[in-house]
Scaffold this active site. Structure first.
Site, mmCIF file in Angstrom:
data_model
loop_
_atom_site.group_PDB
_atom_site.id
_atom_site.type_symbol
_atom_site.label_atom_id
_atom_site.label_comp_id
_atom_site.label_asym_id
_atom_site.label_seq_id
_atom_site.Cartn_x
_atom_site.Cartn_y
_atom_site.Cartn_z
ATOM 1 N N LEU A 86 0.784 -1.239 0.000
ATOM 2 C CA LEU A 86 0.000 0.000 0.000
ATOM 3 C C LEU A 86 0.815 1.289 0.000
ATOM 4 C CD1 LEU A 86 -2.868 -1.121 2.401
ATOM 5 C CD2 LEU A 86 -2.695 -1.329 -0.082
ATOM 6 N N HIS A 105 -4.277 -4.587 -8.914
ATOM 7 C CA HIS A 105 -5.254 -3.664 -8.327
ATOM 8 C C HIS A 105 -6.655 -4.247 -8.521
ATOM 9 C CE1 HIS A 105 -6.656 0.209 -6.868
ATOM 10 N NE2 HIS A 105 -7.599 0.131 -7.788
HETATM 11 C C1 GAR Z 1 -5.712 -7.457 -3.505
HETATM 12 O O1 GAR Z 1 -7.082 -7.470 -3.819
HETATM 13 C C2 GAR Z 1 -4.997 -6.422 -4.347
HETATM 14 O O2 GAR Z 1 -5.563 -6.264 -5.621
HETATM 15 C C3 GAR Z 1 -5.197 -5.181 -3.517
HETATM 16 O O3 GAR Z 1 -5.011 -5.603 -2.201
HETATM 17 C C4 GAR Z 1 -5.510 -6.936 -2.077
HETATM 18 C C5 GAR Z 1 -4.499 -7.751 -1.311
HETATM 19 O O4 GAR Z 1 -5.034 -8.995 -0.964
HETATM 20 N N1 GAR Z 1 -4.287 -4.151 -3.893
HETATM 21 C C6 GAR Z 1 -4.621 -2.865 -3.873
HETATM 22 O O5 GAR Z 1 -5.718 -2.464 -3.519
HETATM 23 C C7 GAR Z 1 -3.517 -1.911 -4.343
HETATM 24 N N2 GAR Z 1 -4.030 -0.603 -4.552
HETATM 25 P P1 GAR Z 1 -4.100 -10.179 -0.478
HETATM 26 O O6 GAR Z 1 -3.235 -9.604 0.641
HETATM 27 O O7 GAR Z 1 -5.026 -11.222 0.035
HETATM 28 O O8 GAR Z 1 -3.277 -10.624 -1.652
#
Ligand code: GAR
Length: 192
Positions: A86, A105
């Site tokens: 993030l 994303h």
């Molecule tokens: C995922 O959905 C990814 O696309 C998002 O965070 C989540 C992490 O999930 N990323 C963002 O929002 C970046 N702006 P995870 O920790 O279970 O892989």
């Protein structure tokens, strides 16, 4: 020669896990390091389970030193994968890995991207806007949030009764299905 990946993640790391599973038996690819800004991130446990080394860093280390770049260079990292990470990537890291940092994303960019748009914030915004479809975007990373060149997008349908949990699930299914495959195909194009 082996291609080496470093994963940056701030939270659960379910996408990181899918990458670990995908590459675990491969002799040509290695996930060499998992990095996080969050000492409580579950991704650290996942890395441990796969016997992948990890590194926890502070804001100061990330934004005001070259120590992470040195670590990545020492490990001969070819590709940096952001999987639910993030923080904005600093200029020195972008310069050290031009065209070699990718992000996933949970929306169809350019919609629902930018600072503060992550996780449930994205899904809530999509629901509130009454969108008929959602999706995911895998893209190269530049100095702005969610703005680098797109590599791959996939879509899911949103029905009128869908709630947050459901569209989150639909998005996650797409992420887990496509991210490892797309990372694999990018790695194949990297010459060592
Ligand atoms: C995922 O959905 C990814 O696309 C998002 O965070 C989540 C992490 O999930 N990323 C963002 O929002 C970046 N702006 P995870 O920790 O279970 O892989």
């Amino acid at each position: 020669m082996k291609k080496r990946i470093a994963i940056f993640a701030s939270g659960s790391g379910s996408n990181a896990q899918k990458l670990m599973e995908h590459f675990m038996d491969r002799s040509d690819v290695e996930i060499a390091l998992v990095l996080t800004n969050n000492p409580d991130a579950f991704v650290l446990q996942r890395a441990d389970n796969f016997e992948i080394p990890s590194h926890i860093f502070t804001r100061d280390e990330f934004y005001h030193s070259d120590s992470i770049i040195n670590m990545l260079k020492n490990l001969d990292i070819d590709l940096i994968v952001l999987a639910g990470f993030l923080w904005l990537i600093p200029k020195n890291l972008l310069a050290a890995y031009p065209g070699r940092i990718i992000n996933i994303h949970p929306a169809l960019l350019p919609k629902y991207g930018g600072k503060g748009m992550y996780g449930d914030h994205v899904h809530n915004a999509v629901l509130q806007a009454g969108e008929a479809e959602g999706g995911i975007t895998i893209h190269y990373v530049d100095e702005k949030y969610d703005e680098g060149e797109y590599i791959y997008q996939a879509r899911y349908k949103i029905d009128t009764n869908d709630n947050l949990e459901l569209i989150k699930f639909k998005g996650q299914q797409l992420e887990h299905l496509h991210f490892p495959r797309v990372v694999d195909s990018i790695l194949k194009k990297i010459k060592k």
